[in-house]
Design an enzyme around this catalytic site. Structure first.
Site, PDB file in Angstrom:
ATOM      1  N   PHE A  76       0.963  -1.212  -0.062  1.00  0.00           N
ATOM      2  CA  PHE A  76       0.043  -0.184   0.080  1.00  0.00           C
ATOM      3  C   PHE A  76       1.028   1.193   0.016  1.00  0.00           C
ATOM      4  O   PHE A  76       1.555   1.337   0.812  1.00  0.00           O
ATOM      5  CB  PHE A  76      -0.955   0.007   1.200  1.00  0.00           C
ATOM      6  CG  PHE A  76      -1.654   1.233   1.277  1.00  0.00           C
ATOM      7  CD1 PHE A  76      -2.761   1.657   0.416  1.00  0.00           C
ATOM      8  CD2 PHE A  76      -1.387   2.212   2.108  1.00  0.00           C
ATOM      9  CE1 PHE A  76      -3.464   2.796   0.870  1.00  0.00           C
ATOM     10  CE2 PHE A  76      -1.849   3.480   2.549  1.00  0.00           C
ATOM     11  CZ  PHE A  76      -3.067   3.760   1.765  1.00  0.00           C
ATOM     12  N   SER A  77       0.728   2.100  -0.880  1.00  0.00           N
ATOM     13  CA  SER A  77       1.348   3.394  -1.018  1.00  0.00           C
ATOM     14  C   SER A  77       2.873   3.180  -0.993  1.00  0.00           C
ATOM     15  O   SER A  77       3.486   2.496  -1.833  1.00  0.00           O
ATOM     16  CB  SER A  77       0.918   4.415  -0.064  1.00  0.00           C
ATOM     17  OG  SER A  77       1.254   5.675  -0.020  1.00  0.00           O
ATOM     18  N   TYR A  78       3.590   3.736   0.029  1.00  0.00           N
ATOM     19  CA  TYR A  78       5.074   3.417   0.039  1.00  0.00           C
ATOM     20  C   TYR A  78       5.172   1.879   0.109  1.00  0.00           C
ATOM     21  O   TYR A  78       6.496   1.724  -0.493  1.00  0.00           O
ATOM     22  CB  TYR A  78       5.828   4.084   1.367  1.00  0.00           C
ATOM     23  CG  TYR A  78       7.128   3.833   1.711  1.00  0.00           C
ATOM     24  CD1 TYR A  78       7.869   4.257   0.952  1.00  0.00           C
ATOM     25  CD2 TYR A  78       7.206   3.114   2.552  1.00  0.00           C
ATOM     26  CE1 TYR A  78       9.432   4.110   1.270  1.00  0.00           C
ATOM     27  CE2 TYR A  78       8.683   2.540   2.976  1.00  0.00           C
ATOM     28  CZ  TYR A  78       9.613   3.090   2.345  1.00  0.00           C
ATOM     29  OH  TYR A  78      11.080   2.505   2.688  1.00  0.00           O
TER      30      TYR A  78
END
Length: 92
Positions: A76-78
């Site tokens: 998720f994301s980073y």
């Protein structure tokens, strides 16, 4: 069933997945949510040594030490950068 390794983003922690884990478990899947060094519940381990390569190692070591195979790796994301880096070490 499948085995999922879910990696949180830069401002989260393994707790990010607390709503998702039970759903996957109920569907019969194994779920691992490693915490990244220096973030979330491991924020006490932060310092100048913590970078993307440390986080990649966190995920790679979870996969290796848990002896996981045929996994679904989710970032998720980073966490997307982390799993991309981890694939260089664990993909076959």
């Amino acid at each position: 069933m499948g085995t999922f390794v879910l990696v949180h983003g830069a401002w989260g922690g393994a707790h990010t997945w607390r709503g998702v884990r039970p759903l996957l478990w109920q569907a019969g899947h194994a779920v691992f949510t490693p915490s990244l060094t220096g973030i979330g519940e491991r924020s006490h381990l932060t310092g100048p040594h913590v970078d993307l390569s440390v986080h990649v190692d966190d995920v790679v070591n979870t996969v290796l030490y848990e002896d996981l195979h045929d996994i679904v790796l989710v970032g998720f994301s980073y966490g997307g950068m982390v799993v991309t880096g981890a694939l260089e070490h664990i993909a076959d």
